[in-house]
Design an enzyme around this catalytic site. Sequence first.
Site, mmCIF file in Angstrom:
data_model
loop_
_atom_site.group_PDB
_atom_site.id
_atom_site.type_symbol
_atom_site.label_atom_id
_atom_site.label_comp_id
_atom_site.label_asym_id
_atom_site.label_seq_id
_atom_site.Cartn_x
_atom_site.Cartn_y
_atom_site.Cartn_z
ATOM 1 N N ASN A 614 -75.066 -88.213 -13.057
ATOM 2 C CA ASN A 614 -73.372 -87.775 -12.968
ATOM 3 C C ASN A 614 -72.692 -88.292 -11.636
ATOM 4 O O ASN A 614 -73.202 -88.524 -10.616
ATOM 5 C CB ASN A 614 -73.797 -86.299 -13.133
ATOM 6 C CG ASN A 614 -74.404 -85.749 -11.959
ATOM 7 O OD1 ASN A 614 -73.429 -85.439 -10.926
ATOM 8 N ND2 ASN A 614 -75.723 -85.634 -11.962
ATOM 9 N N CYS A 669 -53.637 -79.917 -29.639
ATOM 10 C CA CYS A 669 -53.480 -79.830 -30.994
ATOM 11 C C CYS A 669 -53.938 -80.862 -31.897
ATOM 12 O O CYS A 669 -54.251 -80.615 -32.897
ATOM 13 C CB CYS A 669 -51.603 -79.731 -31.250
ATOM 14 S SG CYS A 669 -51.086 -81.342 -30.445
#
EC number: 6.2.1.45
Length: 895
Positions: A614, A669
């Site tokens: 990571n 959205c």
Amino acid sequence: MLPCKRAGGGEAVVLEVAGPIRSPEASIKKHKITDLPPIASATTATTAANTGNVRSAEKSAASNSNNSNGADSSIMGLGNGNPSDIDEDLHSRQLAVYGRETMRRLFASNILISGMQGLGAEIAKNLILAGVKSVTLHDEGVVELWDLSSNFIFSEDDVGKNRALASIQKLQELNNAVAISALTTELTKEKLSDFQAVVFTDISLEKAVEFDDYCHNHQPPIAFIKSEVRGLFGNIFCDFGPEFTVFDVDGEEPHTGIIASISNDNPPLISCVDDERIEFQDGDLVVFSEVHGMTELNDGKPRKVKNARPYSFSIDEDTTNYSAYEKGGIVTQVKQPKIINFKPLREALKDPGDFLLSDFSKFDRPPVLHLAFQALDKFIQELGRFPVAGSEEDAQKIISLFTNINDNLADERVEEIDHKLLCHFAFGARAVLNPMAAMFGGIVGQEVVKACSGKFHPLLQFFYFDSVESLPSEPLDPRDLQPLNSRYDAQISVFGSKLQKKLEEAKVFVVGSGALGCEFLKNLALMGVSCGNQGKLTITDDDVIEKSNLSRQFLFRDWNIGQAKSTVAASAAALINPHLNTEALQIRANPETENVFNDTFWENLNVVVNALDNVNARLYIDQRCLYFQKPLLESGTLGAKCNTQMVIPHLTENYGASRDPPEKQAPMCTVHSFPHNIDHCLTWARSEFEGLLEKTPAEVNAYLTSPTEYASAMKNAGDAQARDNLDRVLECLDKERCETFQDCITWARLRFEDYFADRVKQLTFTFPENATTSNGTPFWSAPKRFPRPLQFSVDDLSHLQFLMAASILRAETYGIPIPDWVKSPVKLADAVNKVIVPDFQPKENVKIETDEKATSMSTGSIDDAVVINELLQKLEKCQKQLPTGYKMNPIQFEK
């Protein structure tokens, strides 16, 4: 392998063994790590090869074993070949990169590896981990102390034993599904017909030409690979036959684009939406679908791309008289098989063609090494031995042989002979160095995968590599190269005993012990790093071993599952070299543990090696190395690609000096209501998983642990987020609370209906297919895609699998026992059929967010404070009805 500017900053070496690199943007990003066996080996070796100089670092099948006359002295290992089904728990990472069909081809492949010195051992390890059907090990020689510099299999107890026989048991431990056998007598070319691919690591050119001719002309052709590691020099030659078919040249998913417009022209211009670049190249074939208006393109016929640009392209077609384009359309790349005509070694030696470059600063090096290896072969044939390290006489003999070969060439003649380079080549020719063996073992392993599967573009045909920059900067005294009768003699013959002493006394910090970490530990142990009285290697990793680790983290065995990675890895490395001084820790290196990894710890280090998965952890280690001025070896892999970066104080930029460009985040959205690619769907699914199964149960527990403090915090926040948190907590403890497994099935069934039917019905009610925007353009224009609700069916296996997974996960959060029958489609279907699903009626005036700048899907016309108070009152009543000590079990996502 390409030296390039990594998409994260820093000069990095990027290795892509899957196929040809399509563009500079293909370099590896920092953010995600997954390993395959050949890649991990090649990556860590590329890194370890650069630690060779402390100064610059500061800068056949089972039948093969049962020959009726017993003449070949074959011995079979314990493996029983591959099962018919793929063990997805073990091979999940490979499946994601290779695909199921490639894995099946791999599982049916029988491989011969001839020459079991360090390079042969690395190749065998990688292929056994990958899961081929069988591996036959061939070697007529015996283990020498010299071999311990490069071969992780051998110990001092094996000296004098046949190399192939001494290798079987330890290699078999890597994967019992692979049949491993040994051949200890002279190999005949007819024996090669038992295999799909044969690899030679220690063979004369004369014999190699004979064997390759047989393999090239065999029906079907046998993939032939010859590879050598000689000191800091190595080469690979591949011949997969006169007509080898590559089914998938790069292993990538077919590229797609969402069409915005198509012109009536010759050739027509196709423009795509600009939310993401299209990855087409001139000559690619594409097909069109879902085009409205110019429906002539929806015939499924592949069309050739021309004039490819980031957001547009043309096709080789005249659309002048086609119908006018109206809207919509998807364009998808059609991947075509590629036929490659390999030349046999006999011809390729004289006409090698283009060499694969690993370093553009050494553009003229491969032609030199092509002749140098031929000169070495002649030297060995004439004198019956390798050149002696430090012998000027032997070096001059190599140069003379090189000159004679070169003088007999015409077009391929080398104009300037680098005497110093050839001396380095001669001095180290006998040594097989572990970092070089590991790197070439990774690449060769991947070439075998390509040969057996037809996936990824193979190496065509010669590859040469050297790492002379790893040598000490000052000239070496020939006396310093003399053997000391130690396991490091091969390494001493290249770098000298003084440097070997520095390696042995080095203090090293390895952060992480996964696939890369295991390879690092093996390499460092074989090199003798931290093996002296003053040396110390500290390794830390807070993770434990899982089954899926076993297919690539080769120091672990199935009996280690559940144990700490760092402890097991350190113990396994100590078996490779008993002199290795290690300390294994199970804690993360981060700001919270600086009492352990304190200033004294960092100041005493010589080098730090990252084996992390990571970015945040990498950045932290990088900052500590920068502060304490310590060299950092950084690397990572992603599928069939990898990168490595050397961070040397006062010489190179550090890892964090530049960052990857931020990944483009899809608007809320788009993810929730208007997804148009699979990434949007995955983002949505991951978000739903974490919200329902991790974050909400954690919120429930936070409330139940301290209701008063929790209520106070929500009131003080008084925002939409606090309101949403309370709403979800109340749902979990009230109307959606599950007490039986049937409740969980009911919840899953209603969740399916909500996700895939009701929300779609509401969306298409609010925005019908013919809806328009305020300026009169169609609302459902690219990239928006008009959705269709799903009709649930127990006969649809994907529907049933969704319910099974969702109900099991839901049950786990409530601590509800999971019945065995849930995995029976018939019994699960019976339980699902008991669920009553209410009819859905779309509502008028429902606001659906369409603003791409909006960061929340919540409506804004609500008094949050009032709603929060109401929810807290309901929660208080609900809590009184719960059993004492009630809590939920948050589930963390596990890939």
